[in-house]
Design an enzyme around this catalytic site. Structure first.
Site, short mmCIF file in Angstrom:
data_model
loop_
_atom_site.label_atom_id
_atom_site.label_comp_id
_atom_site.label_asym_id
_atom_site.label_seq_id
_atom_site.Cartn_x
_atom_site.Cartn_y
_atom_site.Cartn_z
N ASP A 50 10.78 -6.02 -8.79
CA ASP A 50 11.03 -6.69 -7.52
C ASP A 50 12.46 -6.40 -7.06
OD1 ASP A 50 11.66 -8.89 -5.57
OD2 ASP A 50 9.64 -9.53 -6.12
N CYS B 269 0.84 -1.20 0.00
CA CYS B 269 0.00 0.00 0.00
C CYS B 269 0.88 1.25 0.00
CB CYS B 269 -0.93 0.01 1.20
SG CYS B 269 -2.32 -1.15 1.10
N HIS C 73 -6.25 -2.09 -1.09
CA HIS C 73 -5.73 -3.18 -0.29
C HIS C 73 -6.70 -4.36 -0.30
CE1 HIS C 73 -3.28 -5.17 2.71
NE2 HIS C 73 -4.43 -5.58 3.24
N HIS D 93 -0.96 -9.70 -5.04
CA HIS D 93 0.01 -9.27 -6.05
C HIS D 93 0.27 -10.40 -7.03
CE1 HIS D 93 2.39 -10.94 -2.72
NE2 HIS D 93 3.35 -11.23 -3.59
#
Length: 113
Positions: free
Chosen positions: A30, A7, A46, A99
């Site tokens: 990443d 978030c 979220h 994700h």
């Protein structure tokens, strides 16, 4: 959710190397890549995991799936890529925010686990 790292990345409180962003999602590289190209795609809303998706999230998830192929193309993954979403402890979901990993630029093996 202020204590959620994803978030905070989505709201730009934590810097990231952004690959794509719009009003609903952000895709970023990443920090511990598992392939030459490893990008995470997250909703800015979220949602803890796939188990927490509600009927009202259908459009958002469709948007994510639609954008993944565009993001992959922008990353030069025309030869193929893998999309992974770990869901829960046994699947090694380490961040409790939905994700999707886009992994590419190497041959993938099977089975993945």
């Amino acid at each position: 959710m202020t204590d959620c790292i994803f978030c905070r990345i989505g709201s730009h409180d934590i810097p990231s190397t952004v690959a794509y962003e719009d009003d609903k999602i952000i895709a970023f590289h990443d920090l511990e890549p598992q392939a030459p190209v490893h990008v995470l795609v997250i909703p800015k809303k979220h949602i803890e995991s796939l188990d927490d998706v509600t009927e009202e999230d259908q459009e958002l998830l469709g948007h994510i799936m639609f954008k993944i192929h565009e993001i992959a193309a922008d990353l030069g993954l025309a030869n193929g890529y893998r999309v992974v979403s770990n869901n829960g402890e046994d699947a090694f979901q380490t961040v409790k925010h939905l994700h999707f990993h886009i992994l590419g630029k190497r041959k993938m093996t099977w089975p993945p686990g």
